[in-house]
Design an enzyme around this catalytic site. Sequence first.
Site, PDB file in Angstrom:
ATOM      1  CE1 TYR A   7      29.850   6.109 -21.944  1.00  0.00           C
ATOM      2  CE2 TYR A   7      29.626   6.443 -24.326  1.00  0.00           C
ATOM      3  CZ  TYR A   7      29.327   6.814 -23.026  1.00  0.00           C
ATOM      4  OH  TYR A   7      28.508   7.889 -22.802  1.00  0.00           O
ATOM      5  CG  HIS A  50      15.330  10.302 -23.478  1.00  0.00           C
ATOM      6  ND1 HIS A  50      15.519   9.007 -23.099  1.00  0.00           N
ATOM      7  CD2 HIS A  50      16.524  10.906 -23.288  1.00  0.00           C
ATOM      8  CE1 HIS A  50      16.777   8.840 -22.695  1.00  0.00           C
ATOM      9  NE2 HIS A  50      17.398   9.985 -22.801  1.00  0.00           N
ATOM     10  CD  GLU A  66      23.036  12.453 -24.244  1.00  0.00           C
ATOM     11  OE1 GLU A  66      23.419  11.596 -23.442  1.00  0.00           O
ATOM     12  OE2 GLU A  66      21.856  12.850 -24.322  1.00  0.00           O
ATOM     13  CG  HIS A  75      17.938  13.195 -25.742  1.00  0.00           C
ATOM     14  ND1 HIS A  75      17.299  13.911 -24.767  1.00  0.00           N
ATOM     15  CD2 HIS A  75      19.048  12.675 -25.147  1.00  0.00           C
ATOM     16  CE1 HIS A  75      17.976  13.798 -23.630  1.00  0.00           C
ATOM     17  NE2 HIS A  75      19.048  13.060 -23.828  1.00  0.00           N
ATOM     18  CG  ASP A  97      -0.241  -0.090   2.519  1.00  0.00           C
ATOM     19  OD1 ASP A  97       0.997  -0.268   2.509  1.00  0.00           O
ATOM     20  OD2 ASP A  97      -0.909   0.018   3.563  1.00  0.00           O
ATOM     21  CG  HIS A 156      25.358   7.296 -26.099  1.00  0.00           C
ATOM     22  ND1 HIS A 156      25.428   8.642 -26.385  1.00  0.00           N
ATOM     23  CD2 HIS A 156      26.300   7.078 -25.143  1.00  0.00           C
ATOM     24  CE1 HIS A 156      26.348   9.211 -25.643  1.00  0.00           C
ATOM     25  NE2 HIS A 156      26.915   8.284 -24.880  1.00  0.00           N
ATOM     26  CG  ASP A 177      23.293  11.343 -17.461  1.00  0.00           C
ATOM     27  OD1 ASP A 177      22.600  12.347 -17.240  1.00  0.00           O
ATOM     28  OD2 ASP A 177      23.235  10.682 -18.521  1.00  0.00           O
ATOM     29  NE  ARG A 232      25.975  10.170 -20.779  1.00  0.00           N
ATOM     30  CZ  ARG A 232      26.059   8.983 -20.214  1.00  0.00           C
ATOM     31  NH1 ARG A 232      26.755   8.015 -20.782  1.00  0.00           N
ATOM     32  NH2 ARG A 232      25.454   8.730 -19.059  1.00  0.00           N
ATOM     33  CG  ASP A 241      19.919  14.384 -19.889  1.00  0.00           C
ATOM     34  OD1 ASP A 241      20.706  13.829 -19.096  1.00  0.00           O
ATOM     35  OD2 ASP A 241      19.575  13.879 -20.978  1.00  0.00           O
ATOM     36  CD  GLU A 248      23.101  14.445 -21.323  1.00  0.00           C
ATOM     37  OE1 GLU A 248      23.374  13.764 -20.309  1.00  0.00           O
ATOM     38  OE2 GLU A 248      22.102  14.246 -22.024  1.00  0.00           O
ATOM     39  CG  HIS A 252      20.254   3.830 -19.612  1.00  0.00           C
ATOM     40  ND1 HIS A 252      19.234   3.497 -20.457  1.00  0.00           N
ATOM     41  CD2 HIS A 252      20.726   5.019 -20.076  1.00  0.00           C
ATOM     42  CE1 HIS A 252      19.099   4.436 -21.390  1.00  0.00           C
ATOM     43  NE2 HIS A 252      20.000   5.362 -21.180  1.00  0.00           N
TER      44      HIS A 252
HETATM   45  N1  GLY Z   1      20.224  10.880 -18.888  1.00  0.00           N
HETATM   46  C1  GLY Z   1      19.796  10.183 -20.033  1.00  0.00           C
HETATM   47  C2  GLY Z   1      20.418  10.698 -21.249  1.00  0.00           C
HETATM   48  O1  GLY Z   1      21.440  11.331 -21.194  1.00  0.00           O
HETATM   49  O2  GLY Z   1      19.903  10.569 -22.326  1.00  0.00           O
HETATM   50 MN    MN Z   2      20.684  12.939 -22.486  1.00  0.00          MN
HETATM   51 MN    MN Z   3      22.026  12.354 -19.484  1.00  0.00          MN
END
Ligand code: GLY
Ligand code: MN
Ligand code: MN
Length: 450
Positions: free
Chosen positions: A398, A368, A394, A361, A47, A357, A267, A416, A278, A418, A250
């Site tokens: 890797y 996203h 971004e 975006h 609950d 990747h 991130d 990364r 982000d 970003e 992720h």
């Molecule tokens: N934090 C998710 C991305 O960078 O797309």
């Molecule tokens: Mn992102």
């Molecule tokens: Mn990100």
Amino acid sequence: MTIQNIPGISALPISEFVSHRNKFFNQMADNSVAFFSAANEVTRSNDTEFAFCQNKNFYYLTGFNEPDAMLLLIKAAGEQQSILFSLPKDKMHEIWHGRRIGQEKACQQYQLDQCFTLDEKNERVAKYLAGIDKVYFSFNDEKMSATVFSFLASVRAKSRQGLKAPAHVCDASPIIDDLRLIKSANEIELMRQVNYISGLAHQRAMQKTSAGVFEYQIENEILHEFTRHGARYAAYATIVAGGDNANILHYTNNDAPLVNNELLLIDAGGELSGYAADITRTFPVSGKFTEPQKTLYQLVLTAKSRVITAIKPGVTFAQLNDIANESLTTGLFELEILSGDLDELIKDKACKKYFIHGLGHWLGLDVHDVGDYQTNENREQQRAFSPGMTLTIEPGLYMPLDDISIAEQWRGIGIRIEDNIVVTEQGYENLTANSPETVADIEALMAAKK
Ligand code: GLY
Ligand code: MN
Ligand code: MN
């Protein structure tokens, strides 16, 4: 920058949500009705529930933050009406679970035309739909879809009484996605603020990082900094990835201790009045980059800068991908991580072996965010940028620890970087202005540990 947001209070004026509704009304056919549903609470266990997160389309059109509600937009007979169905006032429920605004106050506060309780929904909607030609709802919202078809069936069931049911259904998603893609000045200001707050959190993370600290402890430093400045929630699960964990894109376990001579990839972005930041930064646990770390870091940073500098109206993600590819592939070739003919390597997008990747975006109410990328059959995103679009850039590299095809000195490095960008008439504004990114700035900040 001063942060004007008051914790817990929507920083967008209600006129903003009214303007969003008017933009949607403008796209509706005459004699039509659109349906949007609020989110429901989601059970965590038994609950207890997860923190409530409003459906973003519903929020975009109302600013209303209670679960289970439904919005109807009616465009008929030369008039537009916004009608909300929401949970009733309920003293006992409110004592246990929290206040509800009720219908009268909701009408005033959110500048809606009429508000009713949810149990009035079936009877009233059937009346509103009689004689209407077309209904809109998001086809990817299965629950709404089932609800709308049951409303339509109930109108059809009364055809013998002379009621005419709508004959056309239309997907609301492409319309609202395109509206959400272009941000207003108010929305951009909110995103500027949440970027600034998130930048403070990244600064704090850098200053609290040292060997032996657990990733989740840094995560909590970040979340605390968000809330100190009014961003109650993270926009998405915070990634705090030490060393080789950064090679899991992720990664959210965040349960490992930090190790000297490794990098830490974070991130993390706050959410302010529903709008997301982000941001990713990567820095050394010890406060000093090793030579191989610095070399790869500089490569990613240069690629990011080259890409961002090219942003202006008319440019596409496809064009930016070409810039990133040329920059990263050339750099990897010069470091002898890639070998062969450079022109061929660039043509083959050889950097993608390590840059696994997308380059970026759309960003907004969702991390996203919605909006068609106009991707062609070669998977190139061809949508031309316009002022008011907000997006991430971004690039990353890797090099997993267990990839023995890579020279040993690079293995276990994941990087990364970003930033969040708004397209302007003249070019762009980088919203990620206060998250340190140069080697010198990062090392200086980390040397001044708190
Ligand atoms: N934090 C998710 C991305 O960078 O797309
Ligand atoms: Mn992102
Ligand atoms: Mn990100």
